[in-house]
Design an enzyme around this catalytic site. Structure first.
Site, PDB file in Angstrom:
ATOM      1  N   SER A 174      83.409  73.830  81.753  1.00 58.38           N
ATOM      2  CA  SER A 174      84.320  72.714  81.510  1.00 58.38           C
ATOM      3  C   SER A 174      85.309  73.121  80.437  1.00 58.38           C
ATOM      4  O   SER A 174      85.024  73.983  79.595  1.00 58.38           O
ATOM      5  CB  SER A 174      83.536  71.481  81.034  1.00 58.38           C
ATOM      6  OG  SER A 174      84.407  70.487  80.519  1.00 58.38           O
ATOM      7  N   TYR A 199      77.348  69.132  73.855  1.00 52.46           N
ATOM      8  CA  TYR A 199      77.824  69.289  75.231  1.00 52.46           C
ATOM      9  C   TYR A 199      78.800  70.461  75.318  1.00 52.46           C
ATOM     10  O   TYR A 199      78.691  71.316  76.205  1.00 52.46           O
ATOM     11  CB  TYR A 199      78.504  68.011  75.716  1.00 52.46           C
ATOM     12  CG  TYR A 199      79.088  68.158  77.111  1.00 52.46           C
ATOM     13  CD1 TYR A 199      78.257  68.264  78.221  1.00 52.46           C
ATOM     14  CD2 TYR A 199      80.472  68.220  77.309  1.00 52.46           C
ATOM     15  CE1 TYR A 199      78.780  68.422  79.500  1.00 52.46           C
ATOM     16  CE2 TYR A 199      81.007  68.374  78.588  1.00 52.46           C
ATOM     17  CZ  TYR A 199      80.159  68.476  79.677  1.00 52.46           C
ATOM     18  OH  TYR A 199      80.685  68.642  80.934  1.00 52.46           O
TER      19      TYR A 199
END
Length: 317
Positions: A174, A199
């Protein structure tokens, strides 16, 4: 130019861009000779990737924590394509025990393995430790996929050798890999409760894993590639823990968001497109190679993460 392409959907060098769909990028590709594992193939872009690969003829194995959801996904695909070959196996990536159990189940099928799509993930979930005592995002997004990939490598190598078909591994990373800790990976405190940076750390780990394994496979002369992808901004179940802040962000950046068929395009492009034969250790956005953060291309950091991950997995029962 990258933002311009995201907004307009203008195609890049590959001939595809942010507006391309998974069906677009796999048009006319015959995948009947391929077997693929897709983790988290029960919803969102994982389900779309499973549908499109199944439509193109691949034998698709949906690996998912929720077996009912996996079987529902299988039935949905079969209703659309009655001749599709879809199997489902249970896999909880946050559990080392479950990963090892999945390997036994898969090997018992006695089928080749040509494509591994490490798609499943969790994002911004409330802080908790996995059953193995690892921060849940790092456990699920990185450690589970790291172990899964390593345990499937022998099968992928033998499949590539016996068939002459290039094996491909796709890690879903990501753009969030740029939002991580000052040192990139916080090895000394991997269970930090900052869920947003945790994350980002896990997504950086996906890129570092890809790059380290790519170098190892090249050194061995193995006919397997591994690449990372950023699928883009897509509204899926991944955002269920994101809260009001993400809703505001989406409202302000609505022109950058993709639908699910567009979100699955880069995954399917990297997994199937013949133009990518021999391409490895790259990072793709909107079906085109792009440059990740400096941390992501740090070979020393990648090697350190590899060694850390091996020792962590080996230390668990």
């Amino acid at each position: 130019m990258e933002i311009y392409g995201m907004v307009t959907g203008k195609a890049g060098k590959s001939g595809y861009g942010s507006a391309s769909t998974a069906e677009d990028v796999t048009h006319s590709i015959d995948a009947k000779h391929l077997t693929a594992i897709i983790t988290g193939g029960t919803s969102g872009i994982g389900l779309e990737a499973a549908r499109v690969l199944g439509m193109r003829g691949a034998h698709v194995i949906i690996a998912a924590r929720n077996t009912k959801a996996a079987n529902d996904s299988k039935e949905m695909i079969l209703q659309m394509y009655p001749n599709a070959r879809i199997d489902c196996l249970q896999l909880d990536l946050s559990s080392i025990k479950s990963v090892r159990s999945f390997i036994h189940q898969f090997l018992a099928l006695n089928v080749p393995l040509n494509i591994l799509i490490n798609n499943a993930g969790v994002m911004f979930c409330p802080f908790q430790l996995s059953e193995d005592g690892i921060e849940s995002q790092f456990a699920t997004n990185h450690i589970g996929h790291f172990l899964l990939t390593n345990l499937l490598l022998d099968k992928m190598k033998s499949s590539a050798r016996e068939s002459g078909i290039e094996g491909r591994i796709v890690n879903l990373s990501s753009i969030a890999h740029t939002y991580t800790y000052t040192e990139g990976i916080m090895f000394d405190y991997i269970n930090d409760p900052d869920r947003k940076k945790a994350y980002g750390q896990s997504k950086l780990a996906n890129l570092l894993h890809s790059n380290a394994l790519s170098r190892k496979l090249q050194e061995e002369g193995v006919n397997i590639t591994i690449n990372s992808v950023h699928p883009g901004l897509i509204t899926t179940n991944l955002f269920r823990h994101s809260g009001l802040g993400m809703a505001v962000l989406k409202a302000m950046s609505f022109f950058l968001w993709k639908n699910i068929p567009q979100g699955a395009a880069t995954t399917c492009y990297v997994a199937l497109h013949p133009d990518l034969k021999g391409v490895t250790g790259k990072y793709f956005t909107d079906c085109n190679v792009t440059t990740p953060s400096n941390f992501a291309t740090d070979t020393t950091l990648a090697d350190k993460l590899w060694d850390f991950s091996i020792k962590l997995v080996d230390s668990l029962p």
